[in-house]
Scaffold this motif. Structure first.
Motif, mmCIF file in Angstrom:
data_model
loop_
_atom_site.group_PDB
_atom_site.id
_atom_site.type_symbol
_atom_site.label_atom_id
_atom_site.label_comp_id
_atom_site.label_asym_id
_atom_site.label_seq_id
_atom_site.Cartn_x
_atom_site.Cartn_y
_atom_site.Cartn_z
ATOM 1 N N ALA A 45 57.162 42.504 47.539
ATOM 2 C CA ALA A 45 56.117 42.269 48.539
ATOM 3 C C ALA A 45 54.903 43.160 48.293
ATOM 4 N N ILE A 46 55.127 44.426 47.926
ATOM 5 C CA ILE A 46 54.017 45.346 47.666
ATOM 6 C C ILE A 46 53.177 44.848 46.490
ATOM 7 N N VAL A 47 53.859 44.471 45.408
ATOM 8 C CA VAL A 47 53.137 43.930 44.242
ATOM 9 C C VAL A 47 52.390 42.653 44.642
ATOM 10 N N GLY A 48 53.027 41.826 45.464
ATOM 11 C CA GLY A 48 52.403 40.583 45.910
ATOM 12 C C GLY A 48 51.136 40.816 46.707
ATOM 13 N N VAL A 49 51.135 41.808 47.590
ATOM 14 C CA VAL A 49 49.941 42.119 48.393
ATOM 15 C C VAL A 49 48.769 42.479 47.490
ATOM 16 N N ILE A 50 49.029 43.282 46.471
ATOM 17 C CA ILE A 50 47.971 43.684 45.534
ATOM 18 C C ILE A 50 47.441 42.466 44.771
ATOM 19 N N VAL A 51 48.368 41.684 44.224
ATOM 20 C CA VAL A 51 48.005 40.540 43.387
ATOM 21 C C VAL A 51 47.241 39.486 44.193
ATOM 22 N N PHE A 52 47.753 39.123 45.356
ATOM 23 C CA PHE A 52 47.095 38.098 46.159
ATOM 24 C C PHE A 52 45.782 38.589 46.758
ATOM 25 N N GLY A 53 45.717 39.884 47.064
ATOM 26 C CA GLY A 53 44.457 40.434 47.568
ATOM 27 C C GLY A 53 43.335 40.275 46.560
ATOM 28 N N LEU A 54 43.617 40.607 45.305
ATOM 29 C CA LEU A 54 42.618 40.453 44.239
ATOM 30 C C LEU A 54 42.243 38.990 44.036
ATOM 31 N N ALA A 55 43.243 38.110 44.097
ATOM 32 C CA ALA A 55 43.001 36.683 43.866
ATOM 33 C C ALA A 55 42.152 36.068 44.977
ATOM 34 N N PHE A 56 42.448 36.398 46.230
ATOM 35 C CA PHE A 56 41.668 35.867 47.356
ATOM 36 C C PHE A 56 40.214 36.310 47.277
ATOM 37 N N TYR A 57 40.018 37.593 47.027
ATOM 38 C CA TYR A 57 38.645 38.096 46.932
ATOM 39 C C TYR A 57 37.873 37.394 45.812
ATOM 40 N N SER A 58 38.510 37.269 44.651
ATOM 41 C CA SER A 58 37.837 36.686 43.492
ATOM 42 C C SER A 58 37.551 35.202 43.686
ATOM 43 N N SER A 59 38.518 34.466 44.241
ATOM 44 C CA SER A 59 38.302 33.026 44.434
ATOM 45 C C SER A 59 37.202 32.759 45.451
ATOM 46 N N PHE A 60 37.038 33.663 46.396
ATOM 47 C CA PHE A 60 36.027 33.473 47.437
ATOM 48 C C PHE A 60 34.625 33.847 46.953
ATOM 49 N N THR A 61 34.538 34.790 46.016
ATOM 50 C CA THR A 61 33.230 35.304 45.606
ATOM 51 C C THR A 61 32.753 34.800 44.243
ATOM 52 N N ILE A 62 33.620 34.131 43.485
ATOM 53 C CA ILE A 62 33.218 33.652 42.162
ATOM 54 C C ILE A 62 32.252 32.482 42.279
ATOM 55 N N SER A 63 31.432 32.271 41.255
ATOM 56 C CA SER A 63 30.437 31.197 41.284
ATOM 57 C C SER A 63 31.104 29.826 41.278
ATOM 58 N N GLU A 64 30.548 28.890 42.040
ATOM 59 C CA GLU A 64 31.039 27.519 42.051
ATOM 60 C C GLU A 64 30.589 26.804 40.765
ATOM 61 N N THR A 65 31.456 25.999 40.175
ATOM 62 C CA THR A 65 31.118 25.333 38.914
ATOM 63 C C THR A 65 31.334 23.816 38.959
ATOM 64 N N HIS A 66 31.609 23.264 40.136
ATOM 65 C CA HIS A 66 31.817 21.816 40.238
ATOM 66 C C HIS A 66 30.557 21.087 39.766
ATOM 67 N N ASN A 67 30.751 20.129 38.859
ATOM 68 C CA ASN A 67 29.652 19.305 38.309
ATOM 69 C C ASN A 67 28.634 20.115 37.493
ATOM 70 N N LYS A 68 29.036 21.289 37.014
ATOM 71 C CA LYS A 68 28.136 22.114 36.205
ATOM 72 C C LYS A 68 28.021 21.546 34.795
ATOM 73 N N ASP A 69 26.822 21.497 34.267
ATOM 74 C CA ASP A 69 26.598 21.036 32.897
ATOM 75 C C ASP A 69 27.073 22.126 31.937
ATOM 76 N N LEU A 70 27.925 21.759 30.961
ATOM 77 C CA LEU A 70 28.500 22.742 30.049
ATOM 78 C C LEU A 70 27.739 22.903 28.738
ATOM 79 N N ASP A 71 26.684 22.157 28.549
ATOM 80 C CA ASP A 71 25.929 22.224 27.300
ATOM 81 C C ASP A 71 24.902 23.362 27.369
ATOM 82 N N PHE A 72 25.413 24.602 27.299
ATOM 83 C CA PHE A 72 24.544 25.780 27.320
ATOM 84 C C PHE A 72 25.234 26.909 26.565
ATOM 85 N N THR A 73 24.469 27.903 26.154
ATOM 86 C CA THR A 73 25.019 29.068 25.458
ATOM 87 C C THR A 73 24.669 30.331 26.225
ATOM 88 N N GLU A 74 25.424 31.377 25.930
ATOM 89 C CA GLU A 74 25.170 32.677 26.572
ATOM 90 C C GLU A 74 24.105 33.424 25.793
#
Length: 413
Positions: A384-413
């Protein structure tokens, strides 16, 4: 953009790149999860310790995945997606065939020989998913990417179920390894019909840095995107690496006579296969990658909580919860697709290949933390302790990461 007809959509979704990538991921998952399934019988048969030697060998395989993820990721951006699909499957297929002959190996230091083969297999297994998802993402129209990659994962993840059934029907754990290796070799011939990604061909001769793994760490925004992609995927391998692969450790504390890790893995992947098929349609309906993942994470957390603290007092109940957790963590393809869409074509395969393998490579760290907490807490509380750490990081990241639905992939960095 002109709306595609139903027949055109089906033609894209069941195109050659999607079908071959799905078959490749099927074999990949079969071979990846096979050690977890045969860990106890194979190590007992070889006169090794299922717990200490088993953890060592599993960590070697996961370390191989971590190293192989970087190698194949860079290779795929420099030499093309198809080069990875051919090279990686050859490496892990030969390693798995060799595992089938372990009973005939010299008995001295057999645990190191087994670990070395799983390490090599891990290197090979690291390239399959990232290259397949990258190829499919770059080959399909942007409004069908989520569904196409979900088909790849939904079918491919059934390889875990077939692996468990093969172990039960083949008459020997070593035969199961040989079957997996032969399946991989057979798939090489099917891949002759696959064409390289058109987006990659367009970028191939441009004067731009390709496959620069260090570029993820030299630019703040890119580094944060990369870390968030990894964090989003951590719960998937927390559920598999701890709650399924180490399922037998939970049995005494839950009052269950015995739990088979092989069956726990199989039932988890039954759920994951369904979840991965659904995740693409959920993302398509919500028009959002991140919200689809966020809701599936919430569903998984509820399942983990009830599994660990809700009087799971029978083997059947434990397996049912494995299905539940599989359904919830069935956003694996969506998470890898999200990683593919976050980065430019010149480092896309590096991102898509290294991100899931960073997640797999962090399994030893999760197991280490789990074992560390067991010194002072029960097995359930430690998980449970490991789970709290892992899910905490995942929730934060999924909520704050950039949305990419319908994003055009023909670009370079």
């Amino acid at each position: 953009m002109q709306e595609l007809s139903r027949s055109s959509k089906l033609k894209y979704i069941f195109s050659i790149p999607v079908i071959i990538s799905a078959l490749g991921y099927f074999v990949d998952i079969y071979d990846l999860l096979l050690f977890g399934i045969v860990r106890i019988p194979s190590l007992k048969d070889l006169g090794l310790n299922p717990d200490t030697d088993g953890t060592f060998i599993l960590n070697c395989q996961m370390t191989g995945l971590l190293i192989g993820g970087v190698f194949w990721g860079v290779f795929g951006d420099k030499k093309g997606r198809l080069s990875v699909l051919f090279g990686s499957i050859l490496v892990y297929s030969l390693a798995n065939i060799a595992c089938g002959f372990l009973p005939y190996f010299p008995k001295t230091h057999l645990e190191y020989q087994y670990a070395a083969l799983r390490f090599i297999a891990g290197i090979g297994l690291a390239g399959e998913l990232g290259a397949g998802i990258t190829l499919v993402s770059e080959s399909l129209p942007k409004n069908l990417r989520a569904i196409g990659t979900s088909v790849v994962a939904g079918f491919g993840l059934m390889g875990a179920v077939v692996a468990q059934l093969t172990v039960e029907l083949a008459g020997g754990w070593n035969i199961s390894y040989i079957i997996g290796g032969v399946l991989g070799i057979a798939l090489l011939f099917l891949r002759i019909s696959v064409s390289e990604s058109g987006i990659y061909k367009t970028m191939e001769h441009k004067d731009v840095s390709k496959g620069n793994f260090l570029s993820f760490f030299t630019h703040k925004d890119r580094f944060i995107r990369y870390l968030k992609c990894i964090a989003v995927g951590l719960p998937t391998w927390y559920c598999i690496g701890i709650l399924a692969v180490l399922a037998n450790q939970f049995a005494p504390e839950l009052g269950i006579r015995d739990i088979s890790p092989g069956k726990a893995i199989m039932w988890a992947y039954v759920g994951i296969s369904v979840g991965d098929l659904l995740s693409g349609f959920i993302s398509h309906a919500l028009k959002s990658r991140k919200m689809a993942i966020f809701y599936m994470l919430a569903f998984t957390v509820v399942g983990v909580g009830i599994m660990l603290f809700g009087h799971t007092d029978s083997e059947t109940k434990y397996y049912l919860f494995c299905v539940w957790l599989g359904l919830g963590t069935g956003y694996w393809a969506m998470f890898v697709t999200l990683a593919a869409e976050q980065f430019g074509t010149n480092i896309r395969n590096t991102a898509t290949t290294t991100v899931p393998n960073m997640v797999r490579g962090l399994v030893p760290a999760m197991i280490f933390a789990f074992d560390f907490f067991k010194k002072d807490f029960s097995v359930v509380i430690s998980a449970a302790i490991v789970g709290v750490i892992v899910f905490g990081l995942a929730f934060y990241s999924s909520f704050t990461i950039s949305e990419t639905h319908n994003k055009d992939l023909d670009f370079t960095e």
